[in-house]
Enzyme design. Structure first.
Site, PDB file in Angstrom:
ATOM      1  N   LYS A  35       0.847  -1.200   0.000  1.00 36.55           N
ATOM      2  CA  LYS A  35       0.000   0.000   0.000  1.00 36.55           C
ATOM      3  C   LYS A  35       0.885   1.254   0.000  1.00 36.55           C
ATOM      4  CE  LYS A  35      -0.396  -0.260   5.035  1.00 36.55           C
ATOM      5  NZ  LYS A  35      -1.232  -0.759   6.149  1.00 36.55           N
ATOM      6  N   ARG A 130     -10.984  -0.039  14.666  1.00 39.82           N
ATOM      7  CA  ARG A 130     -10.826   0.750  13.452  1.00 39.82           C
ATOM      8  C   ARG A 130     -11.799   0.162  12.425  1.00 39.82           C
ATOM      9  NH1 ARG A 130      -4.757   1.545  11.172  1.00 39.82           N
ATOM     10  NH2 ARG A 130      -5.219  -0.553  10.426  1.00 39.82           N
ATOM     11  N   TYR A 256      17.603  29.210  10.357  1.00 38.14           N
ATOM     12  CA  TYR A 256      16.441  29.945  10.846  1.00 38.14           C
ATOM     13  C   TYR A 256      16.308  29.843  12.358  1.00 38.14           C
ATOM     14  CZ  TYR A 256      14.741  30.428   6.036  1.00 38.14           C
ATOM     15  OH  TYR A 256      14.608  30.745   4.720  1.00 38.14           O
ATOM     16  N   MET A 304      13.593  24.384   3.928  1.00 41.48           N
ATOM     17  CA  MET A 304      12.840  23.737   2.855  1.00 41.48           C
ATOM     18  C   MET A 304      13.747  22.901   1.961  1.00 41.48           C
ATOM     19  SD  MET A 304      10.492  25.394  -0.169  1.00 41.48           S
ATOM     20  CE  MET A 304       9.250  26.107   0.883  1.00 41.48           C
TER      21      MET A 304
HETATM   22  C1  LIG Z   1      -0.488  -1.863   6.678  1.00 40.55           C
HETATM   23  C2  LIG Z   1      -1.102  -3.119   7.130  1.00 40.55           C
HETATM   24  C3  LIG Z   1      -0.324  -4.249   7.396  1.00 40.55           C
HETATM   25  C4  LIG Z   1       1.192  -4.203   7.383  1.00 40.55           C
HETATM   26  O1  LIG Z   1       1.635  -3.613   8.571  1.00 40.55           O
HETATM   27  P1  LIG Z   1       3.203  -3.512   8.908  1.00 40.55           P
HETATM   28  O2  LIG Z   1       3.236  -3.008  10.289  1.00 40.55           O
HETATM   29  O3  LIG Z   1       3.774  -2.534   7.934  1.00 40.55           O
HETATM   30  O4  LIG Z   1       3.750  -4.871   8.717  1.00 40.55           O
HETATM   31  C5  LIG Z   1      -0.951  -5.417   7.733  1.00 40.55           C
HETATM   32  N1  LIG Z   1      -2.307  -5.477   7.815  1.00 40.55           N
HETATM   33  C6  LIG Z   1      -3.102  -4.417   7.574  1.00 40.55           C
HETATM   34  C7  LIG Z   1      -4.567  -4.548   7.688  1.00 40.55           C
HETATM   35  C8  LIG Z   1      -2.525  -3.200   7.239  1.00 40.55           C
HETATM   36  O5  LIG Z   1      -3.305  -2.141   7.005  1.00 40.55           O
END
Ligand SMILES: *Cc1c(COP(=O)(O)O)cnc(C)c1O
EC number: 5.1.1.1
Length: 374
Positions: A35, A130, A256, A304
């Site tokens: 993802k 969630r 800065y 930046m």
């Molecule tokens: C992102 C995610 C994972 C992977 O989590 P990591 O901590 O990066 O291994 C696994 N299951 C779900 C549902 C996720 O959203």
């Protein structure tokens, strides 16, 4: 000439980390979680190294299409399932497995016209609060899905809130085992932290594990453990060069807000990397950085497009540092091979490696080391 900043994706490290996950998860199948564009690494760039996984998990349908376009014919899982009815058409067309976590998704499936029965994973809310059905509602959701002609396979999935910390996972595993007892279908519980810390238990490994951050070479439970402790290698290097050197007298300030004041005469370097590249602005004086492969520290506030580094430790080590010297913000130094774990930079900035990887800015050119021939 473009700015000297660039990110490199280490393909051998990705392969190594996947093998490490397999070793920890023993006989379980592995979802490689890609993802957020493979946690900022780029789906196309990681694909070759991670195609030894059993499936890919993500959330964005456009990313699923990119995986199919790369030629992946195995399982792809939508971790949040569908967002609207027409997403189901894409699931049918691309053969995507999808999570079902709420009644509205079951309603959409019930109204969906398809020749291809769907493979779904029913999600239990075992305490994360969630996504997912509560234990009380889980079996009726399963019965509803099971009665639909649009569905053929129903797996079971839950997600841990504390796999990386002291509370642990026992209470959630217990809720999962009890809610899914006697139901047919494959099971998936573990994220990276659970794989590394808890997957010696067969019920935690289950049929599938879901590995994200570990594949990219970060320890999910830093600072308790380091990536090296878990045998993981950094999959991303962010590097640039010094574009200026300044000699400071005692009392001179840097950047800065004059946030750093030299306690004694010293030499600093100015590196071509700033928060517009995705480097965290909250990183304060002391955040580790490598110059010419030697560990030193950030000084003053991140701008930046630039940040300042203390060159004294580099010069003290007898290593040349000047205009053009290599600066490693995280990952592996090109010369000498010293490693600066991204987890340490994230920790110094009050965040986690996930955020730094995902925040790499579009203006930073990224290439796999195989493309660079490095
Ligand atoms: C992102 C995610 C994972 C992977 O989590 P990591 O901590 O990066 O291994 C696994 N299951 C779900 C549902 C996720 O959203």
């Amino acid at each position: 000439m473009p700015r000297p900043i660039h990110a490199t994706i280490h393909t051998a490290a990705l392969r190594h980390n996947l093998a490490r996950v397999r070793q920890a998860a023993q006989d379980a199948k592995v979802w490689a979680v890609v993802k957020a564009n493979a946690y900022g690494h780029g789906i196309e760039r990681v694909y070759d190294s991670l195609r030894a996984a059993d499936g890919f998990a993500l959330l964005d349908l456009a990313e699923a299409e990119r995986l199919r376009a790369l030629g992946w014919r195995g399982p792809i899982l939508l971790l949040e399932g569908v967002f609207e009815p027409r997403d189901l058409e894409l699931c049918s067309r691309l053969g995507l497995w999808h999570v079902v976590h709420c009644d509205e998704q079951i309603d959409m499936l019930a109204a969906h016209k398809t020749q291809q029965p769907h493979h779904v994973l029913l999600k239990l809310n075992s305490g994360m609060n969630r996504l997912g059905f509560t234990p009380q509602r889980y079996r009726s959701a399963w019965a509803r899905l099971n009665a639909l002609p649009q569905v053929d396979e129903i797996g079971h999935v839950t997600h841990f809130s504390d796999a990386d910390g002291p509370r642990g996972i026992a209470h959630q595993v217990e809720a999962f085992l009890s809610a899914t007892r006697d139901l047919p279908g494959e099971r998936s519980l573990a994220n990276s932290a659970a794989i590394l810390r808890h997957a010696s238990a067969a019920q935690v490994r289950a049929d599938w594990v879901r590995a994200g951050i570990a594949l990219y070479g970060s320890a999910p439970d830093h600072p308790e453990h380091s990536a090296a402790h878990w045998g993981l290698q950094p999959a991303m290097t962010l590097a640039t060069r010094l574009i200026a050197v300044q000699r400071l007298a005692a009392g001179d300030s840097v950047g800065y807000g004059s946030r750093f004041v030299a306690p004694a005469p010293m030499t600093i370097g100015v590196a071509a990397c700033g928060y517009a590249d995705g480097y965290p602005r909250h990183a304060d004086t002391g955040t580790p950085v490598l110059v010419a492969g030697v560990r030193t520290r950030l000084v003053g506030r991140v701008s930046m497009d630039m940040l300042a580094v203390d060159l004294e430790p580099v010069l003290a080590a007898g290593v040349h540092a000047g205009f053009g010297s290599e600066v490693t913000l995280w990952g592996r130094a090109a010369h000498g091979g010293a490693i600066l774990p991204i987890d340490e930079v994230a920790h110094a900035a009050g965040t986690i490696a996930y955020e730094l990887m995902c925040a790499l800015a579009p203006r930073v050119p990224v290439a796999a080391d195989t493309e660079r021939g490095a």
